[in-house]
Design an enzyme around this catalytic site. Structure first.
Site, PDB file in Angstrom:
ATOM      1  N   ARG A   1       0.821  -1.205   0.000  1.00  0.00           N
ATOM      2  CA  ARG A   1       0.000   0.000   0.000  1.00  0.00           C
ATOM      3  C   ARG A   1       0.862   1.264   0.000  1.00  0.00           C
ATOM      4  O   ARG A   1       0.390   2.345  -0.336  1.00  0.00           O
ATOM      5  CB  ARG A   1      -0.946  -0.010   1.212  1.00  0.00           C
ATOM      6  CG  ARG A   1      -1.980   1.084   1.205  1.00  0.00           C
ATOM      7  CD  ARG A   1      -3.256   0.708   1.951  1.00  0.00           C
ATOM      8  NE  ARG A   1      -3.039   0.020   3.204  1.00  0.00           N
ATOM      9  CZ  ARG A   1      -2.805   0.613   4.377  1.00  0.00           C
ATOM     10  NH1 ARG A   1      -2.722   1.936   4.436  1.00  0.00           N
ATOM     11  NH2 ARG A   1      -2.653  -0.105   5.461  1.00  0.00           N
TER      12      ARG A   1
ATOM     13  N   LYS B   1      -7.709   4.668 -20.096  1.00  0.00           N
ATOM     14  CA  LYS B   1      -7.985   5.004 -21.485  1.00  0.00           C
ATOM     15  C   LYS B   1      -6.737   4.818 -22.361  1.00  0.00           C
ATOM     16  O   LYS B   1      -6.268   3.705 -22.521  1.00  0.00           O
ATOM     17  CB  LYS B   1      -8.529   6.431 -21.565  1.00  0.00           C
ATOM     18  CG  LYS B   1      -9.647   6.782 -20.571  1.00  0.00           C
ATOM     19  CD  LYS B   1     -10.761   5.774 -20.484  1.00  0.00           C
ATOM     20  CE  LYS B   1     -12.004   6.284 -19.780  1.00  0.00           C
ATOM     21  NZ  LYS B   1     -11.971   6.311 -18.331  1.00  0.00           N
TER      22      LYS B   1
ATOM     23  N   ASP C   1      -7.133  17.853 -16.679  1.00  0.00           N
ATOM     24  CA  ASP C   1      -7.432  16.484 -17.080  1.00  0.00           C
ATOM     25  C   ASP C   1      -7.069  16.374 -18.553  1.00  0.00           C
ATOM     26  O   ASP C   1      -7.737  16.930 -19.416  1.00  0.00           O
ATOM     27  CB  ASP C   1      -8.909  16.169 -16.851  1.00  0.00           C
ATOM     28  CG  ASP C   1      -9.252  14.710 -17.148  1.00  0.00           C
ATOM     29  OD1 ASP C   1      -8.540  14.084 -17.953  1.00  0.00           O
ATOM     30  OD2 ASP C   1     -10.240  14.201 -16.582  1.00  0.00           O
TER      31      ASP C   1
ATOM     32  N   TYR D   1     -15.646  15.290 -17.344  1.00  0.00           N
ATOM     33  CA  TYR D   1     -16.174  13.934 -17.278  1.00  0.00           C
ATOM     34  C   TYR D   1     -17.299  13.905 -16.242  1.00  0.00           C
ATOM     35  O   TYR D   1     -17.197  14.519 -15.184  1.00  0.00           O
ATOM     36  CB  TYR D   1     -15.054  12.971 -16.902  1.00  0.00           C
ATOM     37  CG  TYR D   1     -15.515  11.587 -16.516  1.00  0.00           C
ATOM     38  CD1 TYR D   1     -16.345  10.845 -17.354  1.00  0.00           C
ATOM     39  CD2 TYR D   1     -15.115  11.019 -15.318  1.00  0.00           C
ATOM     40  CE1 TYR D   1     -16.766   9.578 -17.000  1.00  0.00           C
ATOM     41  CE2 TYR D   1     -15.528   9.752 -14.953  1.00  0.00           C
ATOM     42  CZ  TYR D   1     -16.361   9.038 -15.803  1.00  0.00           C
ATOM     43  OH  TYR D   1     -16.778   7.782 -15.436  1.00  0.00           O
TER      44      TYR D   1
END
Length: 423
Positions: free
Chosen positions: A70, A217, A192, A124
């Site tokens: 982590r 993406k 973004d 988005y």
């Protein structure tokens, strides 16, 4: 090494292939090692305690092997190094999804008491919802995309972030990053850049401090990995690592492996898909069944278009193109934003941002362009012609949309020409 003997800067295509892999030959391997460990042994618990204390205080990754997955993972770290190299930043920090990455940014700013965000629509849909719903205690002020000066006016003492997406999802509207950065003053600008990737733009070169990618993406590129990443300076990266450690939004090492592999073909994929997209945008602009085409001046593999007929019939009519959410894969995808990706945004806000009920968003892949065009033509035929299709539909034509083919923001243009597409 003297300046005269310094190696020449490497092109982005070369960096994409080699970044994060420079030590492989010395390790005696050619493929990137995949480290799936969740924990790492250490017989020196005092030294481990000191390393954990140092990370908790500064967010700087400890030297030597990781303590726990982590906190860090060697495979994921290779992807982070490579993406930072491509974006021209000190560092990048990877997360389990793009939304986890954005959440971490907002939490970093909120932890400093800076919960106000200035943002520009469209974003988005889930990013819009995260800001608007106040799930993290944030408050958002929305600013007109065409008015960077409005950003400066919206900034308050508790503003922690300015956020834009360019090209925007799903309208592909673009914004002058340098002008926005100048309006931000000392407030960090987050861009973004998922649709553009570092192949088409590097926002930090224009004044942005943070670059967000849904790595699901184009960075991954094959529709088989879920991830997000923020490219930034090392100071901000340290804070992001602390949030990631505390909240657990870590990237699985197999995803990091796939992303690093995806980066190696990113430039060639983007250029080939962009060539297809540009040609499809040109043909759509000349098609009498299409009311408006949106294609960015920057280029890229995304095309948005508004139809006179029933957009749902287009979705139902494709056979080669896949009707599905997401984007950036090697195959072509199409979806109806008002029904899916931006459904969570209130209808008045969708419409005011240019997301009409007639808008379709297409992520163009690497298929032969003639095959794609044939599939699109058949689907458009199923949607109906302009005069007939306007009768009996639930949603009227969007405000300002005339029966003539038009350029997204500035009115009409002749056939075979779309926004950002050469004649």
């Amino acid at each position: 090494m003297t300046a005269a003997s310094s190696p020449a800067p490497r092109a982005l295509a070369t960096q994409a292939v080699h970044a994060g892999r420079e030590d492989l030959a010395a390790l005696g391997v050619h493929a990137v090692p995949l480290d799936l460990s969740t924990t790492y042994p250490s017989h020196d618990s005092r030294a481990e305690a000191a390393r954990i204390d140092a990370f908790a205080t500064t967010g700087e990754l400890p030297e030597g092997p990781p303590v726990y997955a982590r906190l860090d993972n060697p495979t994921t770290a290779r992807f982070e190094e490579a993406l930072a190299r491509l974006e021209g930043t000190d560092a990048s920090v990877a997360f389990a999804s793009g939304m986890a990455a954005l959440t971490a940014v907002l939490l970093v700013r909120a932890s400093a008491g800076l919960r106000h965000v200035v943002a520009v629509r469209p974003l988005y849909g889930c990013s819009d919802h995260l800001l608007t719903a106040g799930l993290l205690g944030t408050e958002v002020t929305w600013v007109d995309r065409t008015d960077p000066a409005g950003i400066a006016e919206a900034i308050r003492p508790d503003t922690g972030l300015v956020m834009v997406e360019t090209p925007a999802n799903p309208t592909l509207a673009e914004i002058d990053i340098a002008a926005v950065a100048a309006a931000c003053g000392s407030v960090p600008l987050l861009v973004d850049s998922t649709f553009a990737t570092p192949v088409l733009q590097r926002p930090v070169e224009h004044g942005a401090r943070l670059v967000l990618h849904s790595a699901t993406k184009y960075l991954g590129g094959h529709g088989d990995v879920l991830a997000g990443v923020v490219a930034c300076d090392e100071e901000f990266a340290r804070r992001l690592r602390q949030v990631r450690f505390a909240t657990g939004g870590v990237l699985h090492p197999l995803a990091g492996y796939l992303l690093l592999r995806g980066l190696s073909t990113l430039p060639v994929r983007m250029r080939a898909a962009s060539a297809n997209a540009s040609e499809l945008a040109r043909r759509l602009a000349a098609d009498p069944r299409v009311a408006r085409v949106h294609y960015p001046e920057l280029g890229g593999a995304m095309v948005a278009f508004e139809v006179y007929g029933d957009p749902h019939a287009v979705i139902a009519g494709v056979r080669l193109i896949t009707p599905a959410v997401s984007l950036g894969s090697v195959d072509t995808l199409i979806q109806h934003p008002a029904s899916i990706s931006h459904r969570i945004v209130a209808e008045p806000d969708r419409r005011s941002a240019g997301v009409s009920d007639r808008l379709l968003r297409m992520s163009v892949g690497l298929e032969d362009v003639e095959d794609l065009w044939r599939d699109l033509c058949e689907a458009l035929a199923a949607a109906g012609s302009a005069p007939a299709a306007r009768q009996g539909l639930d949603s009227p034509l969007p405000a300002g949309l005339s029966p003539d083919r038009g350029r997204g923001r500035t009115g009409g243009l002749p056939p075979a020409r779309a926004e950002g597409v050469p004649a």
